[in-house]
Enzyme design. Structure first.
Site, PDB file in Angstrom:
ATOM      1  N   ASN A   6      -3.167 -12.609  -1.383  1.00 50.50           N
ATOM      2  CA  ASN A   6      -1.713 -12.433  -1.343  1.00 50.50           C
ATOM      3  C   ASN A   6      -1.112 -13.618  -0.576  1.00 50.50           C
ATOM      4  OD1 ASN A   6       0.833 -11.746  -0.154  1.00 50.50           O
ATOM      5  ND2 ASN A   6       0.514  -9.642  -0.804  1.00 50.50           N
ATOM      6  N   ASP A   8       2.181 -14.227   0.043  1.00 56.09           N
ATOM      7  CA  ASP A   8       3.557 -14.002   0.513  1.00 56.09           C
ATOM      8  C   ASP A   8       3.869 -14.758   1.806  1.00 56.09           C
ATOM      9  OD1 ASP A   8       3.821 -12.195  -1.541  1.00 56.09           O
ATOM     10  OD2 ASP A   8       3.732 -10.411  -0.262  1.00 56.09           O
ATOM     11  N   HIS A   9       2.879 -14.792   2.712  1.00 58.38           N
ATOM     12  CA  HIS A   9       3.215 -15.333   4.036  1.00 58.38           C
ATOM     13  C   HIS A   9       3.170 -16.853   4.107  1.00 58.38           C
ATOM     14  CE1 HIS A   9       4.092 -11.446   5.380  1.00 58.38           C
ATOM     15  NE2 HIS A   9       2.892 -10.991   5.066  1.00 58.38           N
ATOM     16  N   ARG A  17      11.977 -22.154   8.223  1.00 60.66           N
ATOM     17  CA  ARG A  17      12.755 -23.357   8.507  1.00 60.66           C
ATOM     18  C   ARG A  17      13.656 -23.769   7.348  1.00 60.66           C
ATOM     19  NH1 ARG A  17      10.913 -26.962  12.684  1.00 60.66           N
ATOM     20  NH2 ARG A  17      12.078 -28.545  11.577  1.00 60.66           N
ATOM     21  N   HIS A  42       4.427 -10.480  -3.755  1.00 62.43           N
ATOM     22  CA  HIS A  42       5.364  -9.355  -3.748  1.00 62.43           C
ATOM     23  C   HIS A  42       6.773  -9.945  -3.764  1.00 62.43           C
ATOM     24  CE1 HIS A  42       6.734  -5.407  -1.480  1.00 62.43           C
ATOM     25  NE2 HIS A  42       7.435  -5.653  -2.582  1.00 62.43           N
ATOM     26  N   ARG A  44      10.207  -9.129  -3.263  1.00 64.45           N
ATOM     27  CA  ARG A  44      10.976  -8.013  -2.711  1.00 64.45           C
ATOM     28  C   ARG A  44      12.429  -8.122  -3.132  1.00 64.45           C
ATOM     29  NH1 ARG A  44       8.043  -5.530   1.980  1.00 64.45           N
ATOM     30  NH2 ARG A  44       9.941  -4.329   2.176  1.00 64.45           N
ATOM     31  N   ARG A  48      12.734 -11.794   0.921  1.00 65.19           N
ATOM     32  CA  ARG A  48      12.479 -12.315   2.277  1.00 65.19           C
ATOM     33  C   ARG A  48      11.354 -13.348   2.314  1.00 65.19           C
ATOM     34  NH1 ARG A  48      10.053  -7.044   5.300  1.00 65.19           N
ATOM     35  NH2 ARG A  48      11.991  -6.156   4.557  1.00 65.19           N
ATOM     36  N   HIS A  49      10.426 -13.267   1.352  1.00 67.42           N
ATOM     37  CA  HIS A  49       9.402 -14.338   1.335  1.00 67.42           C
ATOM     38  C   HIS A  49       9.362 -15.009  -0.047  1.00 67.42           C
ATOM     39  CE1 HIS A  49       7.139 -10.744   0.305  1.00 67.42           C
ATOM     40  NE2 HIS A  49       6.946 -10.371   1.549  1.00 67.42           N
ATOM     41  N   GLU A  69       3.358  -7.683  -7.394  1.00 68.62           N
ATOM     42  CA  GLU A  69       3.593  -6.459  -6.626  1.00 68.62           C
ATOM     43  C   GLU A  69       5.100  -6.261  -6.508  1.00 68.62           C
ATOM     44  OE1 GLU A  69       1.426  -6.525  -2.876  1.00 68.62           O
ATOM     45  OE2 GLU A  69       3.037  -5.316  -2.023  1.00 68.62           O
ATOM     46  N   THR A 100       4.798  -3.273   3.600  1.00 72.16           N
ATOM     47  CA  THR A 100       4.710  -2.003   2.873  1.00 72.16           C
ATOM     48  C   THR A 100       3.992  -0.986   3.763  1.00 72.16           C
ATOM     49  OG1 THR A 100       4.412  -3.384   0.938  1.00 72.16           O
ATOM     50  CG2 THR A 100       4.101  -1.033   0.635  1.00 72.16           C
ATOM     51  N   GLU A 151      -4.423   1.285  -6.357  1.00 72.00           N
ATOM     52  CA  GLU A 151      -4.762   0.481  -5.181  1.00 72.00           C
ATOM     53  C   GLU A 151      -4.684   1.389  -3.960  1.00 72.00           C
ATOM     54  OE1 GLU A 151      -2.838  -3.340  -4.516  1.00 72.00           O
ATOM     55  OE2 GLU A 151      -3.292  -3.217  -2.376  1.00 72.00           O
ATOM     56  N   HIS A 191      -4.405  -3.912   2.269  1.00 71.41           N
ATOM     57  CA  HIS A 191      -3.495  -3.785   3.401  1.00 71.41           C
ATOM     58  C   HIS A 191      -4.268  -3.793   4.717  1.00 71.41           C
ATOM     59  CE1 HIS A 191       0.166  -3.224   5.580  1.00 71.41           C
ATOM     60  NE2 HIS A 191       0.820  -3.353   4.440  1.00 71.41           N
ATOM     61  N   GLY A 192      -4.017  -4.820   5.480  1.00 69.84           N
ATOM     62  CA  GLY A 192      -4.603  -4.910   6.826  1.00 69.84           C
ATOM     63  C   GLY A 192      -6.077  -5.275   6.858  1.00 69.84           C
ATOM     64  N   GLY A 214      -3.952 -10.561   2.435  1.00 66.57           N
ATOM     65  CA  GLY A 214      -2.909 -11.560   2.666  1.00 66.57           C
ATOM     66  C   GLY A 214      -2.793 -12.028   4.092  1.00 66.57           C
ATOM     67  N   HIS A 215      -2.146 -11.226   4.924  1.00 64.28           N
ATOM     68  CA  HIS A 215      -1.704 -11.683   6.235  1.00 64.28           C
ATOM     69  C   HIS A 215      -2.830 -12.257   7.097  1.00 64.28           C
ATOM     70  CE1 HIS A 215      -0.018 -11.170  10.372  1.00 64.28           C
ATOM     71  NE2 HIS A 215       1.002 -11.763   9.772  1.00 64.28           N
TER      72      HIS A 215
HETATM   73  N1  PXP Z   1      -1.640  -4.582  -1.149  1.00 65.21           N
HETATM   74  C1  PXP Z   1      -0.351  -4.190  -1.080  1.00 65.21           C
HETATM   75  C2  PXP Z   1       0.134  -3.211  -2.087  1.00 65.21           C
HETATM   76  C3  PXP Z   1       0.521  -4.707  -0.099  1.00 65.21           C
HETATM   77  O1  PXP Z   1       1.791  -4.301  -0.047  1.00 65.21           O
HETATM   78  C4  PXP Z   1       0.030  -5.677   0.789  1.00 65.21           C
HETATM   79  C5  PXP Z   1       0.954  -6.288   1.799  1.00 65.21           C
HETATM   80  O2  PXP Z   1       1.914  -7.056   1.152  1.00 65.21           O
HETATM   81  C6  PXP Z   1      -1.321  -6.065   0.673  1.00 65.21           C
HETATM   82  C7  PXP Z   1      -2.137  -5.488  -0.279  1.00 65.21           C
HETATM   83  C8  PXP Z   1      -1.918  -7.095   1.576  1.00 65.21           C
HETATM   84  O3  PXP Z   1      -1.862  -6.656   2.886  1.00 65.21           O
HETATM   85  P1  PXP Z   1      -2.171  -7.673   4.057  1.00 65.21           P
HETATM   86  O4  PXP Z   1      -1.110  -8.737   4.009  1.00 65.21           O
HETATM   87  O5  PXP Z   1      -2.086  -6.814   5.283  1.00 65.21           O
HETATM   88  O6  PXP Z   1      -3.539  -8.219   3.805  1.00 65.21           O
END
Ligand code: PXP
Length: 244
Positions: A6, A8-9, A17, A42, A44, A48-49, A69, A100, A151, A191-192, A214-215
């Site tokens: 992912n 996004d970040h 910036r 994602h 949104r 935002r990203h 997403e 999320t 998922e 997620h996480g 992702g993060h």
């Molecule tokens: N899956 C879904 C559905 C999510 O919303 C996210 C966060 O955007 C992720 C996976 C990835 O999560 P993380 O950024 O914590 O790895």
């Protein structure tokens, strides 16, 4: 088992910036070159990203699985159909949330998904995945709708602060993965997840098709670089199953 990154970040850092860099699509290309099977973004409602321009660029650049997403709004459904990714992961979206925060509440969204959302996406050949908590009833409803995949939300496991809570949540995730598999749907998760908790998760939860990370991965890549970081995740995954 596939690793989808992912990105996004990367966009979050760019937008901090208001500059044109770092470019999410460049990150996507590097992740795929390092062995990732695909990319998740994602888009949104508040942008935002990831921005609309990123979506078009990613569609052109990503060679593997492209996972869009999104919340199931009419606006997003229209962009989804123009973009034609491989997979659409439907998530709940709250304006105030930092990320999320939970899976879809299927008893709340079921009728709308059955009447509006699924028929609309089924006009295309985009696969559908529903982001759910490891909850028996929600998974049964995903099956009733004809979802291709579920998922599993791994945030509660990732954020557990005691071994007891972590083990309880892992048991729920394992049971849910078996149920999803037995119903004939693909098992995705995310997620996480990070380099520390991923081995614990993979050790217990079976039938995984894709993990979406992702993060933690993007954060680690600030110090290690993206290729080394992606490869570190793939190495962990390869211990548990052949990475496809
Ligand atoms: N899956 C879904 C559905 C999510 O919303 C996210 C966060 O955007 C992720 C996976 C990835 O999560 P993380 O950024 O914590 O790895």
């Amino acid at each position: 088992m596939k690793l989808l990154v992912n990105i996004d970040h990367v966009a979050t850092l760019r937008n901090a910036r208001g500059e044109g860099y770092p470019v999410p699509t460049e990150a996507a290309i590097i992740c795929e070159e390092a062995g990732a099977s695909g990319i998740v973004f994602h888009l949104r409602g508040d942008r935002r990203h990831i921005k609309d321009e990123d979506v078009a660029q990613l569609k052109n650049a990503v060679k593997g699985t492209l996972d869009f997403e999104m919340a199931a709004t009419d606006e997003m459904l229209e962009i989804l159909k123009k973009t034609k990714p491989d997979l659409c992961t439907l998530v709940p979206e709250g304006r105030e949330e930092l990320t999320t925060e939970g899976g879809l509440n299927m008893s709340v969204v079921f009728d709308d998904f059955e009447e509006r959302v699924f028929p609309s996406i089924r006009e295309t050949d985009i696969e559908i995945s529903l982001f759910l908590n490891p909850n028996r009833e929600d998974i049964n409803m995903a099956f009733e709708l004809g979802s291709d995949a579920v998922e599993l939300h791994t945030g509660t496991f990732a954020n557990a602060t005691t071994d007891e809570d972590r083990i309880e949540e892992l048991k729920r995730l394992k049971k849910a993965a078996i149920q999803i598999h037995e119903l004939g749907m693909k098992v995705n998760a995310g997620h996480g997840l990070n380099l520390e908790n991923l081995p614990v998760f993979l050790d217990v939860v079976p039938y995984l098709n894709e993990v979406s990370i992702g993060h933690a991965l993007i954060s680690k890549s600030l110090f290690w670089g993206l290729p080394k970081t992606v490869k570190a995740y793939l190495e962990i995954m390869s211990i548990y199953e052949d990475v496809k």
